[in-house]
Scaffold this active site. Structure first.
Site, PDB file in Angstrom:
ATOM      1  N   ASP A  48      -6.781   1.619   1.491  1.00 21.27           N
ATOM      2  CA  ASP A  48      -6.745   1.970   2.912  1.00 21.27           C
ATOM      3  C   ASP A  48      -8.119   1.681   3.509  1.00 21.27           C
ATOM      4  OD1 ASP A  48      -8.421   4.019   2.075  1.00 21.27           O
ATOM      5  OD2 ASP A  48      -7.322   5.596   3.133  1.00 21.27           O
ATOM      6  N   LYS A  90       0.830  -1.208   0.000  1.00 21.64           N
ATOM      7  CA  LYS A  90       0.000   0.000   0.000  1.00 21.64           C
ATOM      8  C   LYS A  90       0.866   1.260   0.000  1.00 21.64           C
ATOM      9  CE  LYS A  90      -1.952   1.722   3.698  1.00 21.64           C
ATOM     10  NZ  LYS A  90      -2.802   1.940   4.901  1.00 21.64           N
TER      11      LYS A  90
END
Length: 238
Positions: free
Chosen positions: A164, A145
């Site tokens: 997220d 991420k």
């Protein structure tokens, strides 16, 4: 070095699961309608983490783990004033660095990761951020991420879709995925959304998640995407 048996590199994302032709076509059609709707709502897609360089963005993203972007933005001005680049951060005093990032939570491990990451950049990459997701994810504190955030925002490289908490929630509610695991959500989004939209899609979903599609009380009656949204998992709205 190869990963241990039974484990995969943390940057790896499996190929999208095969869908029936009709289901896949429907998923792509729906996803593109959502993308167009989000574009109309948020024409200016932006990263909420304040930064002035790819290195600063990497630091801020590492600090944002289990912490709000707003809190990170309060911490980073003084942090970047003292340590504006990889070489200066690599030479930072551990305890002093811990104190600067204390309010972001998990401050000891974050400070260790920042020093180690900065030392690797300074020693192996001339202080520059590698433009490769596999190399980036070998740095301390950098998962897929974080790598996607930095590559997409700093360099415009669509290495994947940032998932997220907001993206995870909205992708499910909007019917873009049936999964709740970030890696599987990312696969679904990569399969149904054109690559050129990956970076901005995450920013726009985050904006919508903060303004309208709230976690506890989504404002469904005020949502411009309501006609597209199956509201999966929504238990209340106002």
């Amino acid at each position: 070095m190869s990963p241990p048996p039974g484990r995969r590199p943390k940057s790896a994302v499996d190929a999208p699961e095969k869908l029936a032709a009709g289901d896949r076509k429907d998923a792509i059609t729906h996803a593109r309608k959502v993308v167009r709707g989000l574009k109309a709502l948020y024409p200016e897609a932006f990263c909420a983490l304040h930064h002035e360089s790819p290195f600063q963005l990497l630091v801020a993203t590492i600090l944002s783990a289990q912490c709000t972007d707003a809190r990170v933005n309060l911490v980073t001005p003084e942090l970047f004033r003292r340590f504006p680049d990889a070489r200066s951060m690599a030479a930072a005093d551990q305890e002093g660095l811990e104190e600067l990032v204390r309010s972001t939570g998990f401050f000891r491990s974050k400070a260790r990761n920042l020093k180690s990451m900065a030392a690797s950049l300074a020693g192996q990459h001339a202080g520059e951020i590698p433009r490769d997701v596999d190399i980036l994810t070998r740095l301390a504190g950098v998962g897929r991420k974080t790598a996607n955030v930095v590559l997409g925002t700093a360099y415009g490289i669509a290495s994947g879709v940032v998932v997220d908490t907001h993206v995870k929630r909205l992708a499910y509610r909007l019917g873009l995925t049936s999964h709740t695991v970030p890696e599987k959500i990312e696969k679904d989004l990569m399969a149904s959304v054109p690559r050129g939209e990956w970076v901005d899609l995450s920013h726009r979903l985050i904006q919508h998640g903060r303004r309208t599609c709230l976690a506890r009380n989504p404002r469904c009656s005020e949502c411009a995407l309501a006609k597209l949204c199956p509201k999966l998992g929504v238990t209340s709205s106002r």
